[in-house]
Design a protein around this motif. Sequence first.
Motif, PDB file in Angstrom:
ATOM      1  N   ALA A  46       0.816  -1.221   0.000  1.00 28.19           N
ATOM      2  CA  ALA A  46       0.000   0.000   0.000  1.00 28.19           C
ATOM      3  C   ALA A  46       0.846   1.266   0.000  1.00 28.19           C
ATOM      4  O   ALA A  46       0.303   2.370   0.056  1.00 28.19           O
ATOM      5  CB  ALA A  46      -0.933   0.002   1.213  1.00 28.19           C
ATOM      6  N   ALA A  47       2.170   1.122  -0.064  1.00 23.50           N
ATOM      7  CA  ALA A  47       3.045   2.291   0.067  1.00 23.50           C
ATOM      8  C   ALA A  47       2.750   3.346  -0.996  1.00 23.50           C
ATOM      9  O   ALA A  47       2.844   4.553  -0.744  1.00 23.50           O
ATOM     10  CB  ALA A  47       4.504   1.860   0.004  1.00 23.50           C
ATOM     11  N   GLY A  48       2.356   2.932  -2.202  1.00 24.39           N
ATOM     12  CA  GLY A  48       2.099   3.895  -3.261  1.00 24.39           C
ATOM     13  C   GLY A  48       0.867   4.732  -3.041  1.00 24.39           C
ATOM     14  O   GLY A  48       0.712   5.801  -3.644  1.00 24.39           O
ATOM     15  N   ALA A  49      -0.024   4.285  -2.159  1.00 22.41           N
ATOM     16  CA  ALA A  49      -1.258   5.027  -1.894  1.00 22.41           C
ATOM     17  C   ALA A  49      -1.073   6.083  -0.804  1.00 22.41           C
ATOM     18  O   ALA A  49      -1.986   6.867  -0.547  1.00 22.41           O
ATOM     19  CB  ALA A  49      -2.371   4.065  -1.498  1.00 22.41           C
ATOM     20  N   PHE A  50       0.106   6.109  -0.189  1.00 18.25           N
ATOM     21  CA  PHE A  50       0.347   7.032   0.907  1.00 18.25           C
ATOM     22  C   PHE A  50       1.734   7.652   0.785  1.00 18.25           C
ATOM     23  O   PHE A  50       2.606   7.135   0.090  1.00 18.25           O
ATOM     24  CB  PHE A  50       0.213   6.312   2.258  1.00 18.25           C
ATOM     25  CG  PHE A  50      -1.130   5.672   2.459  1.00 18.25           C
ATOM     26  CD1 PHE A  50      -2.209   6.417   2.894  1.00 18.25           C
ATOM     27  CD2 PHE A  50      -1.322   4.329   2.174  1.00 18.25           C
ATOM     28  CE1 PHE A  50      -3.454   5.854   3.055  1.00 18.25           C
ATOM     29  CE2 PHE A  50      -2.563   3.738   2.338  1.00 18.25           C
ATOM     30  CZ  PHE A  50      -3.633   4.508   2.774  1.00 18.25           C
TER      31      PHE A  50
END
Length: 404
Positions: free
Chosen positions: A75-79
Amino acid sequence: MKKMMMALLGLLSLTFVACGDDETDKTPQIKNYVELSKESKTLYDNDTEGVELTLTLAYAPEQDVTFGLALDGDAAGAFELSPNTVTIAKGSKTATAKLRATGAILAENEALTVKIASCTDDNIRTDATLAVLGQPAVQVADLTADQLKLVATWIEKYGVDVRPLLGMLDVETVVTFNTEDKDYYNNGEETKTLKGQTAFTLSDKATEDHIVLKMTSNPMGVQEFFYEMLMAQSTKDEEYWVYSPYNLPMLDAINYNEETETFSMELDELELDPATMTFSFTKPYADDYTEWDACIDYTYHYTAWERLQQAAAEGKTILVDNGDAGTEEVALSDAIETGATLNPFYYLTLSDISADQWGSEPSLFVEPSSSLSLADGKLTFRFAWDFLLSSGYQQINVTYALNK
């Protein structure tokens, strides 16, 4: 002769001082280290304000120290981290940053990890990590044709328009601790304020005659807080829990990893009485040992507990150290029966909340109640709560701001 003795004593004194200096120089220095923590707030993929992170040094540095932060996980790309570089000033011990949404959409709950990527002081230990759960802010207000028909029916039949209640609602929850529990679970503070959002939609149990809603995420605003309390009484309890002979082998059997486990909650069957504009949100509970008139029946989704149940159903066993008697092979299903469990309900729900079961004086007990004002744009809940290792009730007051 006297002058010679004085000179000799002076030389000996200098020798002892020099030796003392050498010993001081050889004294090992305690290495400084940094810890990561976050506020009790659920992180959604539409939260551009974000969740506050705190870096805390064990000892105040003698010069400014700058840390680089990084994200790992699917999920790193969403935050993003804002900023991704922070400085703890000389003489201080803390600095903060925000973890916030970038605008990307998550399809499901995803775990991510905050790490220390760099530090300007090589003498500071920087192996601390922080696990955070990112969640999708589902547009639950996009109702089906049948659900829209129910909403229209309720408007006509009861004069109640539930549309301001649907979707993502801002929530502020205040937990008031009793005297004994505040010291152990809230750093001596009497209250803890939680801010976030809850997703509301129509329940599958809704009918033309019954206005029934469902909280599909962060019910009552307590999701992150409840996860903290679950871990405080289980995997992070280094005083008692980890020393039970079953618990650590149980964790090994399911490959438990705090950084990748996820936890979420739902609450169904919130029925609105249009005559009083109040919700019923408790239900009776019974098992082999207890029979209660009322509890809040949250649905928990905890990956570690789900894997443990699956492993038990598959007949897996663990090796338990019985001290001088040696090791014993025990079925996971039997271990769970003895209380070696990761079931959130076991840790987070202790007693009936329809009436005061503790009889403490003073008492924080209140009967469960709610109030809905469409005119004021406000929905409130109030109830007592106790947990496995509690010393009495805490009181929880929840306030929702309705959508306009």
